[in-house]
Design an enzyme around this catalytic site. Structure first.
Site, PDB file in Angstrom:
ATOM      1  N   CYS A  59      12.627  23.838  12.786  1.00 16.83           N
ATOM      2  CA  CYS A  59      12.016  24.103  14.092  1.00 16.83           C
ATOM      3  C   CYS A  59      10.790  23.227  14.340  1.00 16.83           C
ATOM      4  CB  CYS A  59      11.640  25.572  14.195  1.00 16.83           C
ATOM      5  SG  CYS A  59      13.039  26.620  13.869  1.00 16.83           S
ATOM      6  N   TYR A  87      10.279   9.244  -3.141  1.00 11.86           N
ATOM      7  CA  TYR A  87       9.437  10.029  -2.240  1.00 11.86           C
ATOM      8  C   TYR A  87      10.269  10.948  -1.339  1.00 11.86           C
ATOM      9  CZ  TYR A  87       6.152   6.596  -3.952  1.00 11.86           C
ATOM     10  OH  TYR A  87       5.414   5.802  -4.778  1.00 11.86           O
ATOM     11  N   ARG A 108       9.486  11.836   4.477  1.00 14.08           N
ATOM     12  CA  ARG A 108       8.880  10.521   4.725  1.00 14.08           C
ATOM     13  C   ARG A 108       9.330   9.916   6.070  1.00 14.08           C
ATOM     14  NH1 ARG A 108      11.209   6.009   3.721  1.00 14.08           N
ATOM     15  NH2 ARG A 108       9.229   5.022   3.198  1.00 14.08           N
TER      16      ARG A 108
HETATM   17  N1  LLP Z   1       0.303   3.636  -8.525  1.00 15.14           N
HETATM   18  C1  LLP Z   1      -0.496   4.356  -7.716  1.00 15.14           C
HETATM   19  C2  LLP Z   1      -1.889   4.557  -8.088  1.00 15.14           C
HETATM   20  C3  LLP Z   1       0.021   4.897  -6.523  1.00 15.14           C
HETATM   21  O1  LLP Z   1      -0.775   5.605  -5.723  1.00 15.14           O
HETATM   22  C4  LLP Z   1       1.376   4.673  -6.179  1.00 15.14           C
HETATM   23  C5  LLP Z   1       1.932   5.237  -4.953  1.00 15.14           C
HETATM   24  C6  LLP Z   1       2.176   3.919  -7.076  1.00 15.14           C
HETATM   25  C7  LLP Z   1       1.603   3.409  -8.225  1.00 15.14           C
HETATM   26  C8  LLP Z   1       3.628   3.633  -6.807  1.00 15.14           C
HETATM   27  O2  LLP Z   1       3.788   2.886  -5.656  1.00 15.14           O
HETATM   28  P1  LLP Z   1       5.223   2.311  -5.225  1.00 15.14           P
HETATM   29  O3  LLP Z   1       5.634   1.265  -6.231  1.00 15.14           O
HETATM   30  O4  LLP Z   1       6.182   3.433  -5.227  1.00 15.14           O
HETATM   31  O5  LLP Z   1       4.988   1.757  -3.879  1.00 15.14           O
HETATM   32  N2  LLP Z   1       5.211   8.728   0.148  1.00 15.14           N
HETATM   33  C9  LLP Z   1       5.108   7.341   0.562  1.00 15.14           C
HETATM   34  C10 LLP Z   1       4.609   6.442  -0.536  1.00 15.14           C
HETATM   35  C11 LLP Z   1       3.298   6.888  -1.100  1.00 15.14           C
HETATM   36  C12 LLP Z   1       2.839   6.035  -2.253  1.00 15.14           C
HETATM   37  C13 LLP Z   1       1.753   6.707  -3.008  1.00 15.14           C
HETATM   38  N3  LLP Z   1       1.271   5.972  -4.134  1.00 15.14           N
HETATM   39  C14 LLP Z   1       6.467   6.898   1.113  1.00 15.14           C
HETATM   40  O6  LLP Z   1       7.404   7.696   1.145  1.00 15.14           O
HETATM   41  O7  LLP Z   1       6.609   5.784   1.593  1.00 15.14           O
END
Ligand code: LLP
Length: 411
Positions: free
Chosen positions: A341, A370, A311
């Protein structure tokens, strides 16, 4: 973090646990999670609501079974986006009646499995998906509640372009007018319509975004009601953001209060939170392998990189790095980079750290979300071990991959 974390006699301790000792015992790179932090955060969010709700932990942010089991045992729910996550949630002990399933590309097979398991809500994201469910209902009873993921027009410009997923022209969810007509059709067809879903994006720190979405959702729900369509659940998605720089905790009560107007109308709120629960519940320990200077720039080359914490380069995200042991007063400006790399393989650019040596350890904070769910084997790197701290106890939750594992799928 809501649990005790900081230097004790010059070495970072998490609660009672000495992180230097952990790295020696389990080797690096090493993910470390705290059950107390994880459950403490879930409880704090839940208690701040003060209205009828179900807090579903988003498995995509972290899927370490040892943590999930703790949440399941305490009656929390799970938010999944694939059959894989659904099976993991089941294995962790989450009741199907507390599982919600979103995802823009659920396959027919995944929908059938969700139906067999009688999960709480299936959040529909396209007309095609709805049509399949309608067809399926002619052959088998639909055992999940139907819910449509609606895109309300909320300003998301301030979010990272990859993380503001609720925009009208994004692949996710349904435009309001389309969703409305699908609700009418589902209702007329006698399908078990029971909820509505919206998820605006991730890493949202401006509460006005949630408040506005809440208003628009309530307005939409009232319009449905006028057409005789009564819902039970309002799934408000996830997205609560964190301050990765200063580690200032968000106000859980300010967040949950955004949805109180909906709860006051007797709807049950479902939260699908990931990051706000899991990020501060994990850290990543890494060791300095080499020190080097090039073009006047100082580098610490460490044994973790984009394979463990993708991330950072993917979103140009910032994650705070601290030396595990504080034994030098002299400071220097360095860049922390991984061994992979790729130029994009960095952990921190030009930060100030004490004068450290090869073999010294660094701790990357807020690394519980993540990270391990986005691991890669790129450059022949086995996945690291993951350990869990529970009170005074430490145990291996996931073993490190072996080099044999790297060829285990090859025939
Ligand atoms: N519900 C849905 C439909 C989602 O797509 C997501 C996250 C969540 C809940 C949870 O969201 P949160 O509370 O964690 O913000 N890889 C990225 C974040 C991608 C989020 C994807 N969807 C990062 O490392 O910042």
């Amino acid at each position: 973090m809501i649990t005790q974390f900081g230097y004790k006699e010059g070495v970072i301790h998490w609660g009672e646990i000495n992180l230097k000792k952990l790295a020696q015992d389990f080797d690096t790179p090493l993910f470390v999670y705290s059950v107390d932090e994880f459950l403490g955060r879930m409880k704090a969010i839940s208690e701040s609501a003060g209205y009828d709700h179900l807090l579903c932990f988003s498995l995509k942010s972290n899927s370490v079974l040892a943590l999930l089991k703790e949440a399941a045992k305490r009656g929390f729910g799970a938010d999944v986006v694939s059959l894989g996550e659904l099976l993991v949630a089941e294995r962790a002990g989450f009741l199907p009646s507390k599982i919600v399933f979103s995802g823009v590309g659920k396959s027919n097979g995944e929908i059938i499995s969700a139906n067999e398991k009688s999960i709480l809500l299936l959040n529909i994201e396209s007309e095609s998906e709805y049509n399949f469910i309608k067809k399926l209902s002619a052959e088998q009873k639909i055992n999940f509640g139907l819910s449509f993921r609606v895109k309300f027009e909320v300003q998301l410009e301030k979010l990272h372009p990859y993380l503001g997923v609720g925009k009208k022209d994004s692949k996710f969810g349904l435009e309001e007018s389309i969703a409305f007509s699908l609700y009418e059709d589902a209702f007329k067809s006698g399908l078990p319509v029971s909820g509505i879903h919206f998820h605006l994006g991730s890493q949202i720190k401006d509460m006005e975004i949630f408040r506005r979405a809440s208003e628009l959702a309530l307005d939409f729900i009232f319009r449905l009601k006028k057409h005789g369509i009564n819902l039970t659940y309002v799934d408000v998605g996830g997205g609560l953001g964190l301050d990765y720089e200063n580690l200032v905790e968000p106000s859980f009560s300010e967040y949950t209060s955004c949805f109180k107007p909906i709860a006051d109308e007797n709807y049950k709120i479902i939260f699908e939170l990931g990051r706000a629960i899991s990020a501060p519940s994990g850290i990543l320990l890494t060791k300095i392998i080499r020190k080097k200077t090039s073009g006047g720039k100082k580098f610490f080359i460490v044994d973790a990189g984009m394979t463990e914490i993708l991330r950072i380069p993917l979103y140009k995200a910032y994650q705070k790095v601290m030396p595990v042991e504080m034994n030098s007063k002299k400071e220097e400006q360095v860049s922390i980079v991984g061994p992979i790399c790729e130029n994009s393989d960095y952990i921190a650019q030009d930060i100030i750290l004490p004068d450290l040596s090869e073999g010294d350890l660094l701790c990357i904070l807020y690394a519980g979300a993540y990270t391990s769910t986005m691991l890669m084997n790129y450059n022949g790197r086995p996945h690291p071990a993951e350990v869990v701290i529970k009170g005074k106890e430490v145990f291996l939750a996931r073993k490190r991959q072996s080099y044999d594992d790297l060829v285990a799928r090859d025939l």
